[in-house]
Design a protein around this motif. Structure first.
Motif, short mmCIF file in Angstrom:
data_model
loop_
_atom_site.label_atom_id
_atom_site.label_comp_id
_atom_site.label_asym_id
_atom_site.label_seq_id
_atom_site.Cartn_x
_atom_site.Cartn_y
_atom_site.Cartn_z
N VAL A 27 0.86 -1.17 0.00
CA VAL A 27 0.00 0.00 0.00
C VAL A 27 0.90 1.22 0.00
CG1 VAL A 27 -1.73 1.29 1.27
CG2 VAL A 27 -1.86 -1.19 1.17
N GLU A 47 -5.71 3.61 -1.63
CA GLU A 47 -5.69 2.15 -1.77
C GLU A 47 -6.35 1.49 -0.57
OE1 GLU A 47 -1.57 1.26 -2.36
OE2 GLU A 47 -1.59 1.96 -4.42
N LEU A 87 -10.01 0.59 -2.63
CA LEU A 87 -9.75 -0.68 -3.31
C LEU A 87 -10.13 -1.86 -2.43
CD1 LEU A 87 -6.33 0.14 -5.02
CD2 LEU A 87 -8.65 0.50 -5.89
N SER A 104 -5.76 5.64 -11.61
CA SER A 104 -6.35 5.63 -10.27
C SER A 104 -5.75 6.69 -9.36
CB SER A 104 -6.22 4.24 -9.65
OG SER A 104 -4.87 3.87 -9.57
N SER A 149 -8.05 9.66 -7.74
CA SER A 149 -8.39 9.29 -6.37
C SER A 149 -8.94 10.49 -5.59
CB SER A 149 -7.18 8.70 -5.65
OG SER A 149 -6.14 9.64 -5.55
#
Length: 173
Positions: A100, A105, A109, A148, A152
């Protein structure tokens, strides 16, 4: 520069509201002003206080000085910290599978996180009336794609707005 102030007065703050916290008390400020700077540097007083009041807490590894604690953090230099740094490098490169790197994340995720995120972005009716669902879909699609990291923050903003709309309208979910 680097010296303690001779006088510390909080007259301005006291004129608005009486000060009740000890670190805003002028007596505390005057006491700190009498202590030589060499004892104030590096949080030496706070460290000594913690070691005296709660030795078990002082033995916990200090995040900025890992694996050292308040009793031995001054050894966080070569060669003392070399074995730990070597171990952590080996662990990062060869052992740890789930690396990570970014906060998103942890937040967005994974199966449960993705389910909750899509719920708040696409099933909150008040939010869909507030923000165009096409825009939300576009940002979410770009987030799920190759970009991503870039998307984010916009996804986090959309999530915040969705939760705000939920709380603002006192909606039942």
């Amino acid at each position: 520069m680097g010296t303690t102030l001779d006088k510390c007065k909080f007259i301005f703050f006291e004129s608005v509201k009486p000060i009740t916290l000890p670190y805003y008390d002028n007596r505390m400020c005057e006491f700190i002003c009498t202590i030589p700077e060499k004892y104030l540097a590096g949080r030496q007083i706070q460290i000594a206080y913690l070691k005296m009041r709660n030795p078990a807490l002082a033995r916990i590894a200090w995040q900025d000085q890992r694996p050292f604690n308040l009793y031995n953090y001054h050894f966080n230099k070569f060669p003392y910290n070399f074995p730990y740094r070597l171990y952590k490098k080996f662990d990062r490169e060869f052992i740890t599978k789930n690396k990570v790197v970014n906060n998103y994340e942890n937040q967005f995720l994974g199966t449960d996180n993705e389910r909750n995120l899509t719920h708040w972005l696409f099933q909150n009716k008040n939010f869909q009336n507030f923000i165009d669902p096409k825009l939300t879909e576009e940002i979410y699609t770009n987030f799920k794609g190759k970009e991503s990291l870039k998307y984010s923050h916009p996804v986090s903003t959309l999530l915040t707005l969705s939760l705000f709309m939920h709380l603002y309208n006192n909606e039942k979910v």
